[in-house]
Design a protein around this motif. Structure first.
Motif, PDB file in Angstrom:
ATOM      1  N   VAL A 399       6.197  -7.191  30.614  1.00 47.37           N
ATOM      2  CA  VAL A 399       5.862  -6.779  29.250  1.00 47.37           C
ATOM      3  C   VAL A 399       4.722  -7.630  28.666  1.00 47.37           C
ATOM      4  N   ASP A 404      -0.870  -3.664  25.004  1.00 50.73           N
ATOM      5  CA  ASP A 404      -0.333  -2.638  24.098  1.00 50.73           C
ATOM      6  C   ASP A 404       1.069  -2.987  23.629  1.00 50.73           C
ATOM      7  N   CYS A 405       1.769  -3.784  24.399  1.00 49.21           N
ATOM      8  CA  CYS A 405       3.157  -4.084  24.055  1.00 49.21           C
ATOM      9  C   CYS A 405       3.279  -5.279  23.120  1.00 49.21           C
ATOM     10  N   CYS A 408       4.776  -4.429  19.879  1.00 55.62           N
ATOM     11  CA  CYS A 408       5.835  -3.414  19.909  1.00 55.62           C
ATOM     12  C   CYS A 408       7.197  -4.064  19.732  1.00 55.62           C
ATOM     13  N   ALA A 410       9.977  -2.868  20.416  1.00 58.66           N
ATOM     14  CA  ALA A 410      10.979  -2.455  21.413  1.00 58.66           C
ATOM     15  C   ALA A 410      10.818  -3.178  22.742  1.00 58.66           C
ATOM     16  N   LYS A 411       9.889  -4.142  22.787  1.00 58.12           N
ATOM     17  CA  LYS A 411       9.540  -4.662  24.113  1.00 58.12           C
ATOM     18  C   LYS A 411      10.687  -5.312  24.865  1.00 58.12           C
ATOM     19  N   CYS A 414      12.686  -2.556  26.491  1.00 61.74           N
ATOM     20  CA  CYS A 414      11.974  -1.678  27.415  1.00 61.74           C
ATOM     21  C   CYS A 414      11.404  -2.438  28.582  1.00 61.74           C
ATOM     22  N   GLY A 416       8.477  -3.290  29.052  1.00 62.32           N
ATOM     23  CA  GLY A 416       7.118  -2.880  29.428  1.00 62.32           C
ATOM     24  C   GLY A 416       7.028  -1.494  30.039  1.00 62.32           C
ATOM     25  N   GLY A 417       8.168  -0.867  30.186  1.00 64.97           N
ATOM     26  CA  GLY A 417       8.131   0.519  30.617  1.00 64.97           C
ATOM     27  C   GLY A 417       7.984   0.699  32.112  1.00 64.97           C
ATOM     28  N   THR A 432       0.003   1.607  29.471  1.00 65.57           N
ATOM     29  CA  THR A 432       1.234   2.082  28.826  1.00 65.57           C
ATOM     30  C   THR A 432       1.124   3.598  28.637  1.00 65.57           C
ATOM     31  N   CYS A 437       6.455   5.869  25.287  1.00 71.22           N
ATOM     32  CA  CYS A 437       6.811   4.771  24.380  1.00 71.22           C
ATOM     33  C   CYS A 437       7.399   5.311  23.083  1.00 71.22           C
ATOM     34  N   PHE A 440      10.770   6.467  23.699  1.00 66.05           N
ATOM     35  CA  PHE A 440      11.626   5.321  23.992  1.00 66.05           C
ATOM     36  C   PHE A 440      12.051   4.617  22.712  1.00 66.05           C
ATOM     37  N   ARG A 441      11.072   4.380  21.830  1.00 63.44           N
ATOM     38  CA  ARG A 441      11.396   3.668  20.586  1.00 63.44           C
ATOM     39  C   ARG A 441      12.387   4.466  19.744  1.00 63.44           C
TER      40      ARG A 441
HETATM   41  S1  SF4 Z   1       7.827   1.024  24.339  1.00 62.59           S
HETATM   42 FE1  SF4 Z   1       5.719   1.058  25.137  1.00 62.59          FE
HETATM   43  S2  SF4 Z   1       4.603  -0.396  23.900  1.00 62.59           S
HETATM   44 FE2  SF4 Z   1       6.795  -0.809  23.602  1.00 62.59          FE
HETATM   45  S3  SF4 Z   1       7.238  -2.435  25.087  1.00 62.59           S
HETATM   46 FE3  SF4 Z   1       7.704  -0.466  26.031  1.00 62.59          FE
HETATM   47  S4  SF4 Z   1       5.824   0.098  27.152  1.00 62.59           S
HETATM   48 FE4  SF4 Z   1       5.315  -1.516  25.713  1.00 62.59          FE
END
Ligand code: SF4
Ligand code: SF4
Lengths: 463, 49
Positions: A399, A404-405, A408, A410-411, A414, A416-417, A432, A437, A440-441
């Motif tokens: 992450v 981009d994270c 965020c 939610a990191k 997540c 980093g996805g 990303t 994302c 996910f959020r």
């Molecule tokens: S939701 Fe997207 S921006 Fe947020 S941590 Fe995960 S990959 Fe990164």
């Protein structure tokens, strides 16, 4: 960093770096929102102006609330600072232990699903079946490279793994036979489209498979739109009774009914509820991942609809739980008390490092979604990982490697996805996939709200 | 606290001290297979539960 949102009547404040979750009233919600960049007297003025008729909102109340906020801050439960970034950069020195393999036992399929990322199970290549020898070597390779890890995961994947069922059974038998001597414990997962499920498959799986993933998209017309056989007939009627029998026989063992939703069924909660009506209780539903020009691709216009769907689902699940017949939804399973430690949360999914996929002929790829893409060939089960640069790239794909994270909230949920989604969307594994994302959020907001609702309900004696 | 209820959660900063055993499942392994999240994984470190 904090994240504030309102959902289902709850005002929720999440403290990102400590993981603390607070449910607050609207006054505290506003105060917390201002706290970091507004002087105290200014906060008092603004709050008193906003709630002029409330007898419970006096200057003293506001100052008390600010004291509470400061107490939480002192306890490391609000406005906690990020102290983890340095840990992530150490990851290059992380061990090369492997603890999970996805065995592609059959690159062939008895269905011809239009959206299959594996193109009808063949992964852009030839049809192929894994031999027992290759599978056995893969298991030996896993054991040999697993270091001190005791729990090892092996996934039987495809294509359709039941098209090579005898090999699956022999591999399970082999793995079990070495468990004691090697001090390992295998957890097997079977993913199936259901067509070849019979009593023997069910019995064997109940003895040996830790988890069974059954692919069903929901309502008949939704399922049959994509999940057809080679003659063009939908598979719903064939697989549903088999899955019902399978799921019943699983008892309290793990299974998932797993669907994919696309642009054609953005009302996917109907599909989830349909699964529940069929008697299934452990459910998963994923957004389709495909090229944006594909007609089934999800669009920007779909987003608000999808957000609403996730809210509908969360509320309905709370209702079901209250009424005593709960269902679980994979993406809402979140355990705030016993969830993963920070190392896990910042290290990414493990693809290309602790998890790899094995092709029918024994090649290693970072994960099932990279199979068939020659640039991502890592090595093979006889010689091990040869492309160590690629492994290092995946090790650092966490992450903190994704700018981009940075902002965020939610990191830490997540990590980093999905590098595969990022690669398909941006050409870089450290990119990303913005669309993913956003979904996910939303899912995390719903999941955290549900946990908050449950724990408050329990406190008030409603459970 | 009058206006704030704190839900019980694992303290992530503390988990930096007692976590990291690596016995938990890899992230994409159970149900989804196309995208991941880590939050739905369970910690398997018996001592720290
Ligand atoms: S939701 Fe997207 S921006 Fe947020 S941590 Fe995960 S990959 Fe990164
Ligand atoms: S790269 Fe994506 S699909 Fe592959 S293991 Fe990671 S999360 Fe799963």
């Amino acid at each position: 960093m904090i994240h504030q949102y309102k959902l289902n009547g709850y005002n929720i404040v999440l403290d990102v770096y400590s993981g603390a979750v607070h449910v607050v009233d609207e006054v505290a919600y506003d105060i917390i929102g201002m706290y970091e960049n507004t002087p105290k007297d200014e906060i008092v003025t603004r709050i008193l102006n906003k709630y002029p008729d409330r007898t419970d909102v006096t200057e003293k109340d506001v100052l008390d609330c600010i004291d509470d906020i400061e107490a939480l801050k002192a306890q490391g439960k609000l406005f906690t600072k990020d102290t983890y970034e340095g840990m992530a950069f150490d990851f290059k020195r992380r061990s090369n232990d492997i603890k999970a393999l996805c065995l592609h036992v059959a690159h062939t399929c008895n269905l011809n699903c239009q959206y299959c990322f594996a193109s009808q199970g063949k992964y852009q290549g030839e049809r192929a079946i894994m031999s027992y020898e290759v599978g056995k070597q893969a298991i030996d390779f896993l054991v040999e490279h697993s270091g001190s890890h005791v729990n090892l995961e092996v996934d039987f994947f495809g294509g359709e793994p039941l098209m090579n069922w005898d090999t699956v059974k022999r591999l399970v038998e082999y793995a079990r036979s070495i468990e004691r001597e090697k001090n390992k414990h295998f957890r097997f997962t079977l993913t199936t489209n259901g067509v070849l499920v019979d009593d023997e498959v069910i019995d064997f799986s109940n003895r040996e498979m830790h988890n069974v993933v059954m692919s069903l998209d929901g309502r008949r017309e939704v399922h049959d739109r994509f999940r057809k056989d080679y003659a063009g007939n939908g598979s719903y009627d064939k697989v549903v009774p088999k899955f019902q029998k399978f799921a019943r026989a699983r008892g309290d063992r793990e299974y998932y009914i797993r669907g994919t939703y696309t642009h054609y069924n953005t009302d996917f909660t109907k599909d989830i509820f349909h699964m529940a009506d069929l008697g299934f209780t452990k459910l998963s539903m994923e957004p389709v991942v495909c090229s944006p020009d594909d007609p089934c691709a999800l669009t920007e216009e779909d987003l608000p609809v999808l957000f609403e769907q996730y809210e509908i689902l969360a509320k309905d699940m709370l209702r079901r739980e209250r009424e005593g017949h709960p269902i679980t939804f994979y993406h809402y399973m979140i355990d705030l008390k016993h969830g993963p430690c920070i190392y896990k949360r910042i290290s990414g999914c493990g693809s290309g490092t602790e998890y790899m996929a094995v092709t029918p002929w024994g090649d290693l790829y970072p994960c099932h979604q990279f199979v068939g893409d020659e640039k991502y060939l890592m090595g093979n089960v006889w010689e091990g990982v040869k492309n160590t640069d690629l492994r290092d790239k995946f090790k650092l794909c966490n992450v903190y490697a994704r700018r981009d994270c940075d902002d965020c909230w939610a990191k830490l949920y997540c990590s980093g996805g999905c590098p595969a989604n990022a690669y398909h969307a941006t050409g870089e594994i450290t990119g990303t996939y913005e669309y993913g994302c956003k979904l996910f959020r939303k899912r995390m907001e719903c999941a955290i709200m549900m946990e908050a609702a449950k724990s408050l309900g329990a406190e008030n004696g409603q459970s | 606290m009058k206006r704030i209820v704190t839900i019980e959660t694992r303290d992530l900063a503390k988990s930096a001290v007692n976590g990291g055993c690596g016995e938990c499942q890899t992230s994409c392994q159970s149900a989804c297979k196309t995208s991941c999240g880590v939050a739905n994984q369970l910690c398997e470190n018996r001592e720290e539960k």
